[in-house]
Design a protein around this motif. Structure first.
Motif, PDB file in Angstrom:
ATOM      1  N   MET A   1      16.629  52.501 -43.434  1.00 26.90           N
ATOM      2  CA  MET A   1      15.330  52.897 -42.915  1.00 26.90           C
ATOM      3  C   MET A   1      14.700  51.737 -42.155  1.00 26.90           C
ATOM      4  SD  MET A   1      12.694  53.517 -46.125  1.00 26.90           S
ATOM      5  CE  MET A   1      13.907  54.175 -47.241  1.00 26.90           C
ATOM      6  N   TRP A   2      15.339  51.352 -41.040  1.00 24.24           N
ATOM      7  CA  TRP A   2      14.911  50.183 -40.288  1.00 24.24           C
ATOM      8  C   TRP A   2      13.533  50.332 -39.687  1.00 24.24           C
ATOM      9  CZ3 TRP A   2      13.809  51.227 -35.258  1.00 24.24           C
ATOM     10  CH2 TRP A   2      14.393  52.374 -34.718  1.00 24.24           C
ATOM     11  N   TRP A   3      13.094  51.576 -39.496  1.00 25.49           N
ATOM     12  CA  TRP A   3      11.799  51.743 -38.840  1.00 25.49           C
ATOM     13  C   TRP A   3      10.731  52.224 -39.790  1.00 25.49           C
ATOM     14  CZ3 TRP A   3       9.917  56.761 -38.750  1.00 25.49           C
ATOM     15  CH2 TRP A   3      10.852  57.760 -38.994  1.00 25.49           C
ATOM     16  N   ARG A   4      10.999  52.057 -41.110  1.00 23.84           N
ATOM     17  CA  ARG A   4       9.981  52.538 -42.058  1.00 23.84           C
ATOM     18  C   ARG A   4       8.647  51.837 -41.800  1.00 23.84           C
ATOM     19  NH1 ARG A   4      10.197  49.713 -47.844  1.00 23.84           N
ATOM     20  NH2 ARG A   4       8.286  50.852 -48.035  1.00 23.84           N
ATOM     21  N   VAL A   5       7.612  52.455 -42.266  1.00 19.68           N
ATOM     22  CA  VAL A   5       6.264  51.985 -41.980  1.00 19.68           C
ATOM     23  C   VAL A   5       6.073  50.516 -42.322  1.00 19.68           C
ATOM     24  CG1 VAL A   5       3.849  52.279 -42.603  1.00 19.68           C
ATOM     25  CG2 VAL A   5       5.369  54.232 -42.516  1.00 19.68           C
ATOM     26  N   ALA A   6       5.492  49.786 -41.405  1.00 24.61           N
ATOM     27  CA  ALA A   6       5.097  48.423 -41.702  1.00 24.61           C
ATOM     28  C   ALA A   6       3.672  48.485 -42.226  1.00 24.61           C
ATOM     29  CB  ALA A   6       5.138  47.607 -40.429  1.00 24.61           C
ATOM     30  N   SER A   7       3.453  47.952 -43.412  1.00 27.12           N
ATOM     31  CA  SER A   7       2.096  48.044 -43.945  1.00 27.12           C
ATOM     32  C   SER A   7       1.206  47.034 -43.231  1.00 27.12           C
ATOM     33  CB  SER A   7       2.094  47.781 -45.442  1.00 27.12           C
ATOM     34  OG  SER A   7       2.394  46.439 -45.652  1.00 27.12           O
ATOM     35  N   GLU A 127       4.870  55.962 -46.462  1.00 22.01           N
ATOM     36  CA  GLU A 127       5.448  54.630 -46.230  1.00 22.01           C
ATOM     37  C   GLU A 127       6.885  54.521 -46.698  1.00 22.01           C
ATOM     38  OE1 GLU A 127       1.612  51.598 -46.433  1.00 22.01           O
ATOM     39  OE2 GLU A 127       2.938  51.769 -48.138  1.00 22.01           O
ATOM     40  N   SER A 128       7.197  55.228 -47.784  1.00 19.98           N
ATOM     41  CA  SER A 128       8.542  55.058 -48.332  1.00 19.98           C
ATOM     42  C   SER A 128       9.528  56.072 -47.756  1.00 19.98           C
ATOM     43  CB  SER A 128       8.519  55.130 -49.861  1.00 19.98           C
ATOM     44  OG  SER A 128       8.043  56.395 -50.240  1.00 19.98           O
ATOM     45  N   SER A 129       9.066  56.851 -46.793  1.00 23.20           N
ATOM     46  CA  SER A 129       9.967  57.834 -46.180  1.00 23.20           C
ATOM     47  C   SER A 129      10.511  57.290 -44.867  1.00 23.20           C
ATOM     48  CB  SER A 129       9.189  59.126 -45.913  1.00 23.20           C
ATOM     49  OG  SER A 129       9.943  59.974 -45.082  1.00 23.20           O
TER      50      SER A 129
END
Ligand code: ADP
Ligand code: C5P
Ligand code: MG
Length: 241
Positions: A1-7, A127-129
């Protein structure tokens, strides 16, 4: 998941010169803008171009109107990630998450859990998807929920599904759901129906006035109902393909 949400915190804690311009932007950006910006930035970096702008469908309707059942079918046909606010709250109780006693009491009473708790759970799930298209089921349940989502997440839904079902049918379905839920009893159902009419219908009205609501007749077989749902999503094929 390289593009998962950056917090936001990840943006803010980085120190490189490139990051500092991102940092400045991050202070002005809300969660959803950062999420979208991150996806688009990665796409420009030459990574796979399959990355898409996030797409959100709110799925609303009274207790037992068939939201969860239809969400399962939408997931199968259109590849959405299904986030049921009720399931997230029940999971928070069973995993002894902070506030679990308060959440359980609120559910038993058929009342609405404070928005910051529910929005935080939804935000974490997004975020974790690694998906970009989300069904948010059973949320927003109140104007307070809606305003909190728009404030914290900073986005409006692309579409809203409203499963319109007579109360008698909803009561019948909930009483035969048989999933061991603490709120699937006649006393709590009566309270939930009142809460739905008082707090959730105004949210549906709000989005109707913005032309976002697709009203579905929720009486009939599961497959027949899905045949009303399918064209709502095929109309957005370009955004969700
Ligand atoms: P909600 O998520 O809106 O509370 P569910 O999808 O959990 O509703 O459905 C409530 C109950 O009704 C479940 O037991 C489900 O199997 C059943 N159900 C769902 N859709 C239909 C339908 N079209 N006809 C009859 N029963 C249904
Ligand atoms: O959608 P579901 O029927 O699973 O919701 C069960 C209960 O969870 C609701 O009756 C309510 O008490 C709580 N809930 C909430 N806020 C939401 C969704 C559910 O407080 N947005
Ligand atoms: Mg449900």
């Amino acid at each position: 998941m390289w593009w998962r949400v950056a917090s936001l915190s990840r943006f803010i804690s980085t120190t490189s010169s490139r990051s500092s311009s991102v940092n400045q932007a991050a202070y002005r950006l809300n969660f959803w803008q950062v999420y979208t910006t991150e996806i688009l930035t990665r796409a420009k970096d030459g990574r796979p171009s399959t990355v898409k702008t996030p797409f959100v469908a709110f799925v609303l309707g009274g207790p037992g109107s068939g939201k969860g059942t239809q969400c399962t079918k939408i997931v199968e046909s259109f590849g959405f990630t299904h986030l049921s606010a009720g399931d997230l709250l029940r999971h928070a109780i069973s995993s002894n998450y902070e506030n679990s006693a308060m959440i359980l009491d609120t559910i038993k009473e058929g009342k609405i859990v404070p928005s910051e708790v529910t929005v935080k759970l939804i935000q974490r799930a997004i975020e974790s998807s690694d998906n970009y298209k989300f069904l948010i089921d059973g949320f927003p349940r109140s104007e307070e929920n809606r305003i909190a989502f728009e404030k914290i997440i900073g986005a409006e839904p692309n579409i809203v599904l409203f499963f319109d079902c007579p109360e008698e049918e909803m009561v019948k379905r909930v009483l035969s759901r048989n999933e061991g839920r603490v709120d699937d009893n006649i006393d709590t159902i009566k309270k939930r129906l009142k809460v739905f009419a008082a707090l959730n219908l105004p949210v549906i009205k709000h989005y109707s006035e913005r032309g976002k609501v697709h009203k579905i007749n929720a009486v009939g077989t599961v497959d027949d109902i899905f045949e009303q749902v399918r064209p709502v999503f095929t109309a957005h094929e370009k955004e969700i393909e």
